[in-house]
Design a protein around this motif. Structure first.
Motif, short mmCIF file in Angstrom:
data_model
loop_
_atom_site.label_atom_id
_atom_site.label_comp_id
_atom_site.label_asym_id
_atom_site.label_seq_id
_atom_site.Cartn_x
_atom_site.Cartn_y
_atom_site.Cartn_z
N GLU A 75 4.91 5.39 -3.61
CA GLU A 75 5.30 5.17 -2.26
C GLU A 75 4.08 4.77 -1.45
O GLU A 75 4.04 3.78 -0.53
CB GLU A 75 5.75 6.36 -1.33
CG GLU A 75 7.17 6.45 -1.73
CD GLU A 75 8.04 7.71 -1.29
OE1 GLU A 75 9.02 7.58 -1.22
OE2 GLU A 75 7.23 8.84 -0.75
N ASP A 98 13.49 -1.70 1.83
CA ASP A 98 12.45 -0.81 1.70
C ASP A 98 12.54 0.44 1.36
O ASP A 98 11.62 1.33 1.06
CB ASP A 98 11.66 -0.77 3.39
CG ASP A 98 11.40 -2.08 3.82
OD1 ASP A 98 11.35 -2.14 4.90
OD2 ASP A 98 10.86 -2.83 2.97
N GLU A 99 13.81 0.76 0.61
CA GLU A 99 14.30 1.87 0.17
C GLU A 99 14.81 1.76 -1.16
O GLU A 99 15.50 1.00 -1.39
CB GLU A 99 15.07 2.84 0.85
CG GLU A 99 15.29 4.16 0.44
CD GLU A 99 16.14 5.01 1.41
OE1 GLU A 99 15.61 5.78 1.97
OE2 GLU A 99 17.39 4.90 1.11
N ILE A 100 14.09 2.51 -2.08
CA ILE A 100 14.94 2.57 -3.51
C ILE A 100 15.47 3.78 -3.85
O ILE A 100 14.97 4.96 -3.55
CB ILE A 100 13.58 2.41 -4.51
CG1 ILE A 100 12.70 1.05 -4.40
CG2 ILE A 100 14.11 2.36 -6.21
CD1 ILE A 100 11.44 0.85 -5.37
N GLN A 101 16.64 3.72 -4.40
CA GLN A 101 17.64 4.70 -4.52
C GLN A 101 17.59 5.16 -6.04
O GLN A 101 17.79 4.38 -6.85
CB GLN A 101 19.08 4.60 -4.22
CG GLN A 101 19.09 4.34 -2.79
CD GLN A 101 20.43 4.10 -2.47
OE1 GLN A 101 21.65 3.96 -3.31
NE2 GLN A 101 20.80 3.99 -1.07
N ASP A 130 19.36 2.39 -7.52
CA ASP A 130 18.64 1.13 -7.96
C ASP A 130 17.90 1.48 -9.23
O ASP A 130 17.47 0.81 -10.21
CB ASP A 130 17.56 0.67 -6.88
CG ASP A 130 18.26 0.38 -5.65
OD1 ASP A 130 18.78 -0.37 -5.41
OD2 ASP A 130 17.84 1.01 -4.66
N LEU A 140 7.00 1.25 0.08
CA LEU A 140 8.23 1.52 -0.12
C LEU A 140 8.59 3.04 -0.25
O LEU A 140 7.72 3.72 -0.44
CB LEU A 140 8.76 0.91 -1.47
CG LEU A 140 8.65 -0.76 -1.72
CD1 LEU A 140 8.91 -0.94 -3.06
CD2 LEU A 140 9.74 -1.33 -0.81
N SER A 141 9.69 3.30 0.29
CA SER A 141 10.17 4.74 0.16
C SER A 141 11.36 4.81 -0.86
O SER A 141 12.10 4.02 -1.32
CB SER A 141 10.85 5.18 1.55
OG SER A 141 11.89 4.32 1.84
N VAL A 142 11.09 6.15 -1.53
CA VAL A 142 12.15 6.34 -2.43
C VAL A 142 13.02 7.52 -2.01
O VAL A 142 12.77 8.63 -1.62
CB VAL A 142 11.23 6.64 -3.78
CG1 VAL A 142 12.26 7.10 -4.80
CG2 VAL A 142 10.53 5.88 -4.26
N ALA A 143 14.28 7.21 -2.23
CA ALA A 143 15.45 8.44 -1.76
C ALA A 143 15.81 8.83 -3.38
O ALA A 143 16.49 8.02 -3.89
CB ALA A 143 16.59 7.71 -1.14
N SER A 144 15.50 10.09 -3.48
CA SER A 144 16.00 10.66 -4.82
C SER A 144 17.34 11.61 -4.66
O SER A 144 17.34 12.39 -3.92
CB SER A 144 14.93 11.26 -5.42
OG SER A 144 14.27 12.35 -4.61
#
Length: 165
Positions: A25, A3-6, A53, A30-34
């Motif tokens: 988002e 559920d998280e996109i890096q 990702d 989905l969540s995005v960790a940047s």
């Protein structure tokens, strides 16, 4: 994929990408960790195994990462351009950069010139000085700012520094 996109991206695109992340988002759940670095560091860290990702960096670095197998061939999509800017100390004398000659004159007459030396823009700037034939004359005035810190403006804002006079 969870559920998280890096997302691993270049600092230069961060202001343009952050609003897109929020919209993405909201639309997808989905969540995005940047993570944000200078362009050359993005490439180096990916080659050292930094998880990601999605990567946003310069096209030449994407080509390199594709050639070495870090980026999926055919997945590249250009989506924007970033311009460079020139600025002078607030309260200082105005300068012209509306022609190549005026820009060269401003560089030649500057007491000091701060620039981000580690990133892509620093390489572009020093290459531009070479192409203009000004590198030798301007080099003693250059104040390289390392590691993408937002210090060039601080340096030229101090009374002892002045970008253009």
């Amino acid at each position: 994929m969870g559920d998280e996109i890096q997302l691993f991206g270049a600092i230069a695109v961060r202001p343009a990408v952050l609003p897109i992340i929020a919209s993405f988002e909201t639309a997808t759940g989905l969540s995005v960790a940047s993570k944000w670095e200078l362009n050359p560091r993005v490439k180096t860290q990916i080659e050292r195994g930094e998880p990601f990702d999605l990567v946003i960096t310069n096209p030449n670095l994407v080509r390199d990462l594709t050639a070495t197998g870090w980026v999926l061939a055919g997945s590249q999509v250009p989506f924007g351009r970033i311009s460079m800017g020139v600025a002078a100390k607030a309260g200082g004398r105005a300068f012209r950069v509306d022609s190549i000659e005026a820009f060269e004159h401003a560089l030649k007459n500057a007491k000091s010139i701060a620039y981000a030396s580690d990133g892509t823009s620093g390489g572009y700037f020093t290459g531009l000085l070479e192409r203009l034939g000004l590198a030798a004359e301007v080099k003693p005035k250059l104040v390289p700012i390392l590691e993408g810190r937002r210090r060039p403006a601080w340096l030229v804002a101090k009374p002892s520094w002045q970008l253009f006079r």
